[in-house]
Design an enzyme around this catalytic site. Structure first.
Site, PDB file in Angstrom:
ATOM      1  N   ASP A  77     -32.373   6.598   3.198  1.00 37.85           N
ATOM      2  CA  ASP A  77     -32.429   5.412   2.770  1.00 37.85           C
ATOM      3  C   ASP A  77     -31.421   4.666   3.596  1.00 37.85           C
ATOM      4  O   ASP A  77     -31.544   3.327   3.953  1.00 37.85           O
ATOM      5  CB  ASP A  77     -32.152   5.373   1.240  1.00 37.85           C
ATOM      6  CG  ASP A  77     -32.441   4.107   0.470  1.00 37.85           C
ATOM      7  OD1 ASP A  77     -33.411   3.105   0.810  1.00 37.85           O
ATOM      8  OD2 ASP A  77     -31.741   3.969  -0.622  1.00 37.85           O
ATOM      9  N   ASP A 119     -22.058   9.448   8.644  1.00 40.11           N
ATOM     10  CA  ASP A 119     -20.875   8.756   8.746  1.00 40.11           C
ATOM     11  C   ASP A 119     -20.799   8.226  10.281  1.00 40.11           C
ATOM     12  O   ASP A 119     -21.062   7.197  10.572  1.00 40.11           O
ATOM     13  CB  ASP A 119     -19.547   9.170   8.201  1.00 40.11           C
ATOM     14  CG  ASP A 119     -19.238  10.336   8.698  1.00 40.11           C
ATOM     15  OD1 ASP A 119     -20.145  11.158   9.170  1.00 40.11           O
ATOM     16  OD2 ASP A 119     -18.064  10.826   8.641  1.00 40.11           O
ATOM     17  N   TYR A 171     -31.753  11.650  -4.557  1.00 42.19           N
ATOM     18  CA  TYR A 171     -32.625  10.796  -5.587  1.00 42.19           C
ATOM     19  C   TYR A 171     -33.840  11.513  -6.303  1.00 42.19           C
ATOM     20  O   TYR A 171     -34.872  11.155  -6.863  1.00 42.19           O
ATOM     21  CB  TYR A 171     -33.516   9.709  -4.657  1.00 42.19           C
ATOM     22  CG  TYR A 171     -32.701   8.672  -3.833  1.00 42.19           C
ATOM     23  CD1 TYR A 171     -31.158   8.838  -4.252  1.00 42.19           C
ATOM     24  CD2 TYR A 171     -33.438   7.713  -3.257  1.00 42.19           C
ATOM     25  CE1 TYR A 171     -30.373   7.598  -3.442  1.00 42.19           C
ATOM     26  CE2 TYR A 171     -32.594   6.766  -2.562  1.00 42.19           C
ATOM     27  CZ  TYR A 171     -31.209   6.867  -2.764  1.00 42.19           C
ATOM     28  OH  TYR A 171     -30.426   6.054  -2.076  1.00 42.19           O
ATOM     29  N   LYS A 175     -24.501  16.042   6.613  1.00 42.65           N
ATOM     30  CA  LYS A 175     -23.223  15.791   6.245  1.00 42.65           C
ATOM     31  C   LYS A 175     -22.643  17.537   5.912  1.00 42.65           C
ATOM     32  O   LYS A 175     -22.063  17.635   4.863  1.00 42.65           O
ATOM     33  CB  LYS A 175     -22.488  14.846   5.388  1.00 42.65           C
ATOM     34  CG  LYS A 175     -21.238  14.675   5.118  1.00 42.65           C
ATOM     35  CD  LYS A 175     -20.441  14.039   6.155  1.00 42.65           C
ATOM     36  CE  LYS A 175     -19.075  13.998   6.166  1.00 42.65           C
ATOM     37  NZ  LYS A 175     -18.516  13.204   7.028  1.00 42.65           N
TER      38      LYS A 175
END
Ligand code: IPM
Ligand code: MG
Length: 375
Positions: free
Chosen positions: A267, A243, A141, A210
């Site tokens: 988020d 995930d 972001y 990740k």
């Protein structure tokens, strides 16, 4: 002169309803504070072409902390159509005031406590007590995005072999968003999470990332976290992929303690975790920097309920409690949290979402009463 200067930003829709609820409780809390109201939101976009007027930024610069209600935002085209006629076609572009404020004041911590208060019928499960530290100023972001893709940018990217397959895609058929992470940005959010864990006797900090796919940015924050973790031997560092983490949070939410993540991943897990403890009506958020902080409920402005004093003010009251904590008013913060917890547990005074028919303000009055009487 009052000890604190606090800016109240009611914003739009039910933001104003829940701000009135916060005022009722603040009045009882008797903080040595001066409260000033600031302009923000849709109304100012329509009238001035700016949802966050410069005067509001200047006002915030004079404050110790701010409390915000909620803000309406709409897609670009719709926003443009709602501008006052004399402002249309002049190049005004709507932007998210909260994202701008996070950047402007370098509010790098987005703190999201997600606690299953006893007796909340909307809890997914009891015994959940998670605290999320979401990086709030960079990552996915950071706002560095391109469309259409400028030639210089494409050329620069071509030094990477994997860019080759995009070499000939027309500029207006390709869009680019970047995930920019700095060592300093990683360090300060990870450190904040560990400091919190230490100060509150929390046993683990889980880094949600990740790094097996996002090797460079994910790799950087992973290395930083491992390094910083060494300074906090009493706190365990756990690492989880984003995930898998969404799955684990549904399966074993009680197991987790403090979570730390980059902006986008943070988020995502923030909304997921909020739902575990009752959803948006119970989800407060703190946007915290080194010199200033802004607290808000995470729900939107729900225009259809605006002014009806129908919605649950708990997220706003919990955000107010977080502000007291931030100001160092621990006793008042704890007392307020006990009053909130009691109202939830007793379940006598409650809004429609909890099956009740009390108003937003009645819930606030009940919290204020229990605060006054002390529980
Ligand atoms: C949040 C919200 C914001 C965000 C929106 C309103 C821009 O979802 O605080 O989590 O994505 O950061
Ligand atoms: Mg969000």
């Amino acid at each position: 002169m009052a000890k604190y200067r606090i800016v109240l930003l009611p914003g739009d829709g039910i933001g104003r309803d829940v701000m009135d609820a916060a005022r009722i409780v603040l009045e009882e809390v008797k903080l040595d504070a001066e409260y000033v109201e600031g302009d923000i939101g849709w109304e100012f976009w329509k009238r001035e072409g700016n949802p966050l007027p410069e005067r509001t930024i200047e006002l915030l610069k004079t404050a110790d902390a701010a409390l915000m209600g909620a803000i309406t935002s709409k897609p670009k085209d719709e926003a443009a159509r709602e501008l006052a006629p004399e402002l249309r076609g002049k190049g005004y572009v709507y932007f998210s005031p909260i994202v701008r404020l996070r950047q402007e004041f370098d509010l790098y911590i987005n703190l999201r406590p997600c606690k299953a208060y006893k007796g909340n019928p909307l809890n997914y499960r009891d015994n959940i007590d998670l605290v999320i530290f979401r990086e709030n100023t960079e990552g996915m972001y950071a706002g560095v995005e391109f469309y259409p893709l400028p030639d210089e940018v494409r050329k620069a990217l071509l030094i990477h072999p994997k860019m080759k397959k995009f070499e000939n895609v027309p500029a207006d058929e390709i869009a680019l968003s970047t995930r920019i992470m700095t060592k300093k940005g990683c360090e300060r959010i990870v450190r904040a999470a560990f400091e919190y864990a230490r100060a509150n006797g929390r046993k683990s900090v889980t880094l949600v990332e990740k790094p097996n796919v996002l090797r460079e940015t994910g790799g950087l924050i992973t290395r930083v976290a491992r390094e910083i973790a060494k300074e906090y031997p009493e706190v365990e560092l756990w690492e989880a992929n984003i995930d898998a983490m969404t799955m684990w949070l549904v399966k074993n939410p009680e197991k987790y303690d403090v979570l730390v993540a980059e902006n986008l991943f943070g988020d995502i897990i923030s909304d997921l975790s909020a739902q575990l403890v009752g959803g948006m009506g119970f989800a407060p958020s703190g946007n915290i920097g080194d010199n200033f902080a802004l607290f808000e409920p995470t729900h939107g402005s729900a225009p259809k309920y605006a002014g009806q004093y129908k919605v649950n003010p708990m997220a706003m009251l919990l955000a107010t409690k977080m502000m007291l904590d931030y100001l160092g008013e621990k006793e008042k913060a704890e007392r307020m949290e006990r009053a909130i917890a009691r109202v939830i547990e007793e379940g006598k005074v409650k809004t429609y979402d909890l099956g009740g028919n009390n108003s937003t303000l009645e819930v606030a009055q009940e919290v204020a009463r229990l605060y006054r009487e002390g529980v």
